[in-house]
Motif scaffolding. Sequence first.
Motif, PDB file in Angstrom:
ATOM      1  N   PRO A 139      52.696  49.102 -40.297  1.00 25.64           N
ATOM      2  CA  PRO A 139      53.146  49.797 -39.095  1.00 25.64           C
ATOM      3  C   PRO A 139      54.668  49.886 -39.060  1.00 25.64           C
ATOM      4  O   PRO A 139      55.356  49.011 -39.578  1.00 25.64           O
ATOM      5  N   ALA A 140      55.187  50.948 -38.492  1.00 20.62           N
ATOM      6  CA  ALA A 140      56.629  51.117 -38.338  1.00 20.62           C
ATOM      7  C   ALA A 140      56.896  51.742 -36.975  1.00 20.62           C
ATOM      8  O   ALA A 140      56.242  52.705 -36.592  1.00 20.62           O
ATOM      9  N   LEU A 141      57.837  51.186 -36.243  1.00 23.95           N
ATOM     10  CA  LEU A 141      58.196  51.686 -34.922  1.00 23.95           C
ATOM     11  C   LEU A 141      59.440  52.562 -34.998  1.00 23.95           C
ATOM     12  O   LEU A 141      60.397  52.226 -35.681  1.00 23.95           O
ATOM     13  N   ALA A 142      59.405  53.689 -34.286  1.00 22.14           N
ATOM     14  CA  ALA A 142      60.556  54.583 -34.181  1.00 22.14           C
ATOM     15  C   ALA A 142      60.480  55.278 -32.832  1.00 22.14           C
ATOM     16  O   ALA A 142      59.486  55.934 -32.530  1.00 22.14           O
ATOM     17  N   ASN A 143      61.504  55.096 -32.028  1.00 23.90           N
ATOM     18  CA  ASN A 143      61.530  55.657 -30.672  1.00 23.90           C
ATOM     19  C   ASN A 143      60.286  55.206 -29.915  1.00 23.90           C
ATOM     20  O   ASN A 143      60.032  54.028 -29.808  1.00 23.90           O
ATOM     21  N   ASN A 144      59.491  56.126 -29.408  1.00 27.58           N
ATOM     22  CA  ASN A 144      58.277  55.771 -28.669  1.00 27.58           C
ATOM     23  C   ASN A 144      57.024  55.935 -29.511  1.00 27.58           C
ATOM     24  O   ASN A 144      55.935  56.063 -28.975  1.00 27.58           O
ATOM     25  N   SER A 145      57.179  55.950 -30.831  1.00 22.86           N
ATOM     26  CA  SER A 145      56.047  56.181 -31.720  1.00 22.86           C
ATOM     27  C   SER A 145      55.821  55.000 -32.647  1.00 22.86           C
ATOM     28  O   SER A 145      56.744  54.263 -32.980  1.00 22.86           O
ATOM     29  N   LEU A 146      54.575  54.864 -33.045  1.00 25.07           N
ATOM     30  CA  LEU A 146      54.168  53.866 -34.016  1.00 25.07           C
ATOM     31  C   LEU A 146      53.539  54.620 -35.174  1.00 25.07           C
ATOM     32  O   LEU A 146      52.599  55.388 -34.984  1.00 25.07           O
TER      33      LEU A 146
END
Length: 93
Positions: free
Chosen positions: A61-68
């Motif tokens: 998993p990778a988080l960026a802004n409001n997305s996964l």
Amino acid sequence: GGDIVRLTQDQGFNKDPSWSPDGRYVAFVSSRAEGSGVYLMSADGRYQILVGKGGGYAFSPALANNSLFVAGVDGALARLDAASGRELWRLKT
């Protein structure tokens, strides 16, 4: 630096942690539920919620802004809304 603190206490494995850019959340894969799923928790480990299960989400998993962003066991890449776990899109390779 600082002391090492264990954030998860459940049975099963917990792997592939990914910090949010702002340092407030950690996404990770866990087998605590039936089958693997992607969880999101606060940086202190207090709030842990299942955000991706049943869609074959199991890796990196990778988080960026409001997305996964997560890779699936079927080789697909999916983008989920980090707050709701709703799948926004899925790209099969």
